[in-house]
Structure formats: structure tokens, C-alpha cells
Design a protein around this motif. Structure first.
Motif, PDB file in Angstrom:
ATOM      1  N   THR A 312      65.455  40.203  32.803  1.00  0.00           N
ATOM      2  CA  THR A 312      65.699  40.211  31.370  1.00  0.00           C
ATOM      3  C   THR A 312      66.609  39.044  31.030  1.00  0.00           C
ATOM      4  OG1 THR A 312      65.457  42.617  31.207  1.00  0.00           O
ATOM      5  CG2 THR A 312      66.661  41.517  29.436  1.00  0.00           C
ATOM      6  N   VAL A 313      66.141  38.174  30.140  1.00  0.00           N
ATOM      7  CA  VAL A 313      66.849  36.937  29.823  1.00  0.00           C
ATOM      8  C   VAL A 313      67.115  36.873  28.320  1.00  0.00           C
ATOM      9  CG1 VAL A 313      66.783  34.409  29.930  1.00  0.00           C
ATOM     10  CG2 VAL A 313      65.714  35.765  31.750  1.00  0.00           C
ATOM     11  N   LEU A 314      68.360  36.620  27.963  1.00  0.00           N
ATOM     12  CA  LEU A 314      68.708  36.387  26.564  1.00  0.00           C
ATOM     13  C   LEU A 314      68.477  34.915  26.256  1.00  0.00           C
ATOM     14  CD1 LEU A 314      69.944  37.255  23.837  1.00  0.00           C
ATOM     15  CD2 LEU A 314      72.193  36.730  24.811  1.00  0.00           C
ATOM     16  N   VAL A 315      67.590  34.647  25.302  1.00  0.00           N
ATOM     17  CA  VAL A 315      67.281  33.282  24.882  1.00  0.00           C
ATOM     18  C   VAL A 315      67.850  33.090  23.481  1.00  0.00           C
ATOM     19  CG1 VAL A 315      65.440  31.651  24.307  1.00  0.00           C
ATOM     20  CG2 VAL A 315      65.191  33.188  26.280  1.00  0.00           C
ATOM     21  N   VAL A 316      68.802  32.191  23.334  1.00  0.00           N
ATOM     22  CA  VAL A 316      69.443  31.951  22.036  1.00  0.00           C
ATOM     23  C   VAL A 316      68.956  30.605  21.513  1.00  0.00           C
ATOM     24  CG1 VAL A 316      71.608  31.855  20.768  1.00  0.00           C
ATOM     25  CG2 VAL A 316      71.448  33.248  22.844  1.00  0.00           C
ATOM     26  N   SER A 317      68.262  30.649  20.390  1.00  0.00           N
ATOM     27  CA  SER A 317      67.615  29.426  19.926  1.00  0.00           C
ATOM     28  C   SER A 317      67.549  29.432  18.393  1.00  0.00           C
ATOM     29  CB  SER A 317      66.220  29.308  20.566  1.00  0.00           C
ATOM     30  OG  SER A 317      65.620  28.073  20.248  1.00  0.00           O
ATOM     31  N   HIS A 318      66.481  28.851  17.870  1.00  0.00           N
ATOM     32  CA  HIS A 318      66.338  28.600  16.444  1.00  0.00           C
ATOM     33  C   HIS A 318      65.048  29.231  15.935  1.00  0.00           C
ATOM     34  CE1 HIS A 318      69.442  25.487  17.119  1.00  0.00           C
ATOM     35  NE2 HIS A 318      68.808  25.340  18.266  1.00  0.00           N
ATOM     36  N   VAL A 319      64.857  29.152  14.645  1.00  0.00           N
ATOM     37  CA  VAL A 319      63.757  29.898  14.047  1.00  0.00           C
ATOM     38  C   VAL A 319      62.392  29.431  14.572  1.00  0.00           C
ATOM     39  CG1 VAL A 319      63.625  28.411  11.981  1.00  0.00           C
ATOM     40  CG2 VAL A 319      62.850  30.794  11.876  1.00  0.00           C
ATOM     41  N   THR A 320      62.150  28.126  14.678  1.00  0.00           N
ATOM     42  CA  THR A 320      60.831  27.680  15.115  1.00  0.00           C
ATOM     43  C   THR A 320      60.551  27.991  16.582  1.00  0.00           C
ATOM     44  OG1 THR A 320      60.987  25.876  13.489  1.00  0.00           O
ATOM     45  CG2 THR A 320      59.194  25.771  15.084  1.00  0.00           C
ATOM     46  N   PRO A 321      61.449  27.700  17.517  1.00  0.00           N
ATOM     47  CA  PRO A 321      61.173  28.078  18.906  1.00  0.00           C
ATOM     48  C   PRO A 321      60.975  29.582  19.084  1.00  0.00           C
ATOM     49  CG  PRO A 321      62.900  26.424  18.856  1.00  0.00           C
ATOM     50  CD  PRO A 321      62.670  26.851  17.434  1.00  0.00           C
ATOM     51  N   ILE A 322      61.750  30.403  18.376  1.00  0.00           N
ATOM     52  CA  ILE A 322      61.597  31.849  18.526  1.00  0.00           C
ATOM     53  C   ILE A 322      60.260  32.310  17.949  1.00  0.00           C
ATOM     54  CG2 ILE A 322      62.508  34.094  17.820  1.00  0.00           C
ATOM     55  CD1 ILE A 322      65.315  32.886  18.024  1.00  0.00           C
ATOM     56  N   LYS A 323      59.902  31.794  16.778  1.00  0.00           N
ATOM     57  CA  LYS A 323      58.584  32.114  16.219  1.00  0.00           C
ATOM     58  C   LYS A 323      57.472  31.689  17.187  1.00  0.00           C
ATOM     59  CE  LYS A 323      59.436  31.948  11.218  1.00  0.00           C
ATOM     60  NZ  LYS A 323      59.045  31.268   9.949  1.00  0.00           N
ATOM     61  N   THR A 324      57.664  30.559  17.824  1.00  0.00           N
ATOM     62  CA  THR A 324      56.653  30.053  18.752  1.00  0.00           C
ATOM     63  C   THR A 324      56.509  30.967  19.962  1.00  0.00           C
ATOM     64  OG1 THR A 324      57.090  27.784  18.032  1.00  0.00           O
ATOM     65  CG2 THR A 324      55.978  28.063  20.159  1.00  0.00           C
ATOM     66  N   ARG A 339      54.258  32.905   8.356  1.00  0.00           N
ATOM     67  CA  ARG A 339      54.308  34.263   7.812  1.00  0.00           C
ATOM     68  C   ARG A 339      55.388  35.137   8.441  1.00  0.00           C
ATOM     69  NH1 ARG A 339      47.916  35.763   6.760  1.00  0.00           N
ATOM     70  NH2 ARG A 339      47.374  33.755   5.815  1.00  0.00           N
ATOM     71  N   LEU A 340      55.899  34.728   9.580  1.00  0.00           N
ATOM     72  CA  LEU A 340      56.997  35.468  10.202  1.00  0.00           C
ATOM     73  C   LEU A 340      58.311  35.116   9.516  1.00  0.00           C
ATOM     74  CD1 LEU A 340      56.543  35.310  14.098  1.00  0.00           C
ATOM     75  CD2 LEU A 340      56.722  37.376  12.696  1.00  0.00           C
ATOM     76  N   HIS A 341      59.145  36.102   9.285  1.00  0.00           N
ATOM     77  CA  HIS A 341      60.490  35.844   8.762  1.00  0.00           C
ATOM     78  C   HIS A 341      61.507  36.299   9.792  1.00  0.00           C
ATOM     79  CE1 HIS A 341      63.847  35.410   6.002  1.00  0.00           C
ATOM     80  NE2 HIS A 341      64.265  36.582   6.442  1.00  0.00           N
ATOM     81  N   LEU A 342      62.428  35.444  10.132  1.00  0.00           N
ATOM     82  CA  LEU A 342      63.487  35.770  11.087  1.00  0.00           C
ATOM     83  C   LEU A 342      64.837  35.484  10.446  1.00  0.00           C
ATOM     84  CD1 LEU A 342      62.022  34.181  14.350  1.00  0.00           C
ATOM     85  CD2 LEU A 342      61.910  36.569  13.633  1.00  0.00           C
TER      86      LEU A 342
END
Length: 369
Positions: A312-324, A339-342
Motif C-alpha cells: 500500500t503506497v501513499l501517492v501525493v500529487s496533483h489533480v491531473t496525475p491523480i485523474k490519470t 468529468r472527474l472532480h477532485l
């Protein structure tokens, strides 16, 4: 006598039903000299990995080995045993010391990380042990409801049962960074490096408290940008882990639109802006397309899954990488990016299985804020 030790351990749920496996090979890797495995009840991945290492070293000692080359797919255990990483978690410290005490009886010992598919024999032993552990600590067929704590009514299911996916997934907890001044003003914020606002710091701390209480996280990986790294650092402190930086998790390069509002960018480049909103292959002026972002985010995802299979890995990033990453897990088309909202400091969860299957467990949780 020189031997090769391959060891593995795992947990289904982290913590959950856990087991380990280890095999001792001859120096030419042609003959198995010993193998061992055991269910260990309920434990975390890292505890199981250390138990596998200890069992492997003990088995090597029992066959008369004086030199050992140890191979594992746990980067954490390998780096800690090699002395390059500190041992911070109190549950691992005694296991680490036990492993070191056994290792010190050898004339020479080395530790090398290998991908999971190169550790298949030990992995197979560990999975059989986890099957046994799952039978020993299996959940009751019906949920037990406590009148004192309604949280126990939650029933956690494995989506693999609906997809046919096999093996333990690598779970990515996807945390977006906290608020910055550019996000307050709703401006494109890509490679610029604004700091967290006071509220952003509070959001990062709230997420960290939630994740620290939740536990079961093996590593923290973050974008190099300050807003993400600072958010990650708060969580890493609560988890007693270090922050690892992955350059491929950086936000989109918005080029000439950096720092502009939506309206300002549309006014500056009306036709290009319209195309950009419809086509992920179109980049902003002097910037980066969403397709290019997807290529490097996939590299990061593949790297994380290869190095931390089943963890289990916590990935801390930004809206586009997370949506991707969510798009990848859903095997969805490019339209989902629009269409995704974060929300800021929101948490989503995606799981990636060894056979290529994937699932999404959570999107945009903010209840802890």
C-alpha cells in the motif's frame, strides 16, 4: 558454503491474513537446499517480509551456509538491512534486530532488491501461507454489529471477486495536495511552485491525522513540487516514513497559461483553448498535453507497482496525475479527465493487480477535512 536466499512475505488487507515463504538455493541457483513457509495470523506486509527474511536466514544457517546473497522484492527490507534506510516503525525494529543478529553469524551477506516476478518461488510459498492464514482469521459470514460503535457495520469486499483478477493488488492511496494561493484564485497551476496557504497546511495535517490513524501504509511517494511534497511530509511524519520523490508525478506543464484563470487563457488563445478542452493530444502553448502527462504517469505507476508489488503506497500529487491514475484503473477514455472532480487534499484509491486488472475503491474523499 555460499548460498542464495530468496524470501517473501505478504498480507491480504495490510494488516490482514499474513504469511511468508523463503527458499535457500545453491550458489549456482540450480538446487534447492531448503525451503520454509508459515502463516502468521494477522500482520502487515512489512512484518511478514521480515519474518520471511528471518526464516530464510535461519534455514541458510541450518544447511551450513557461511555466505549468503539475499534477494527480496521488498525494497524497504532490503534498504533497511543494507543500512541505507532507517528503521522507524516500532513493530519492525525488533524484527530488524533479530534479522541482523542472524546475519552477523555469516562471513559475508548481501541484500538485493528484485522484481516480484523474479521472486516467484518464495512468492508462491508466501501466498500458500496467506491462504492458510486467511482460513485462520477469516471474517465471519455475516457482519458483527456493535451497539457501541456503528463503524463495525462496514463490510470490506475484494473487487477481484467480480473481475477474476488474481494475486494481491498494489494499492495506491491518491492524495491531492492542499490549498495554494493559485488554487484560491482558480488559476492554472502546473510547474509553478506556490507554497501551501495556512488553510492548505491545515488540510495537509488533517489528511495526515486520518492516514496516520488508518495505518497500513508502506511507503510515501510524492511529486517534487513544494505543495505536494509538504502535504506528503505531513503524512509521512504521521506514518513514521520518509518521502520519496518521483519526478513523473509532477503536475501538467501549462506553459504560457501558467498562472492564468480559465477566462484569461481562453481570451489569450481562444481557438487553441477550445481544442485543448476537447483533445488530450493538444498542448497549451509551450506546454504539455494530457497525453504526454499520461505517458509519464504510467511510467510512475509501473515503477511503483514493480518495486512495491502487493503493498500500500501513499501517492501525493496533483489533480491531473491523480485523474490519470484513476483513468488507468478504470480503463476509461480521455473524456473522464474533464468529468472527474477532485477537491484539494482529497483522497482516492486505486488498486492494480499483478495480472493487469485494476479497480477503483474510492474517489474524492474529504470527510477528514
Amino acid at each position: 558454503m555460499k548460498v542464495i536466499v530468496e524470501a517473501d512475505g505478504g498480507s491480504r488487507g495490510n494488516p490482514g491474513p499474513a504469511g511468508f515463504g523463503a527458499v535457500v538455493w545453491s550458489a549456482d541457483h540450480r538446487s534447492i537446499l531448503a525451503e520454509t513457509s508459515s502463516a502468521i495470523g494477522r500482520a502487515t506486509n512489512n512484518v511478514a517480509e521480515y519474518r520471511g527474511l528471518i526464516a530464510g536466514l535461519q534455514a541458510a544457517s541450518e544447511v551450513g551456509a557461511t555466505e549468503a546473497d539475499v534477494y527480496m522484492d521488498s525494497k524497504l527490507v532490503v534498504e533497511q538491512m543494507a543500512g541505507r534506510w532507517r528503521v522507524k516503525h516500532p513493530d519492525l525494529a525488533p524484527l530488524h534486530q533479530q534479522a541482523r543478529d542472524i546475519a552477523n553469524t555469516f562471513d559475508r551477506i548481501s541484500y538485493t532488491w528484485i522484481p516480484r516476478d523474479k521472486n516467484s518461488h518464495a512468492d508462491g510459498l508466501a501466498n500458500k501461507a496467506m491462504d492458510v492464514a486467511a482460513g485462520e482469521v477469516a471474517d465471519p459470514p455475516d457482519p458483527v454489529v456493535s451497539q457501541e460503535n456503528s463503524a463495525t457495520t462496514e463490510v470490506v469486499t475484494n473487487p477481484a471477486g467480480w473481475t477474476g483478477a488474481r494475486g494481491a493488488p498494489t494499492r495506491l492511496l491518491l492524495l491531492r495536495h492542499g490549498q495554494t494561493e493559485l488554487s484560491v484564485q482558480r488559476r492554472y497551476s502546473g510547474r509553478g511552485n506556490p507554497a501551501l496557504t495556512d488553510l492548505g497546511v491545515q488540510q495537509a495535517r488533517a489528511a495526515a491525522r486520518y492516514l496516520g490513524d488508518k495505518g497500513g501504509i508502506d511507503a510515501v511517494v510524492a511529486s517534487p513540487l513544494q505543495r505536494a511534497h509538504d502535504t506528503a511530509a505531513a503524512a509521512a511524519k504521521a506514518l513514521d516514513l520518509d518521502v520519496e520523490v518521483d519526478e513523473d508525478l509532477i503536475e501538467t506543464d501549462f506553459g504560457a497559461w501558467e498562472g492564468l484563470t480559465f477566462s484569461e487563457a481562453a481570451e489569450r488563445d481562444p481557438e487553441l483553448h477550445r481544442k485543448w478542452l476537447r483533445d488530450t493530444a493538444v498542448p497549451p502553448p509551450a506546454g504539455e498535453s494530457f497525453d504526454t502527462v499520461a505517458e509519464r504517469v504510467r511510467r510512475a505507476q509501473q515503477r511503483i507497482v514493480a518495486e512495491r508489488a502487493g503493498r500500500t503506497v501513499l501517492v501525493v500529487s496533483h489533480v491531473t496525475p491523480i485523474k490519470t491514475l484513476l483513468r488507468m484503473a478504470l480503463d476509461a477514455g480521455p473524456a473522464i479527465l474533464y468529468r472527474l472532480h477532485l477537491d484539494l487534499a482529497s483522497l482516492s484509491i486505486a488498486e492494480f493487480y499483478p495480472d493487469g486488472a485494476a479497480s477503483v475503491r474510492l474517489v474524492n474523499q474529504t470527510s477528514y477535512l
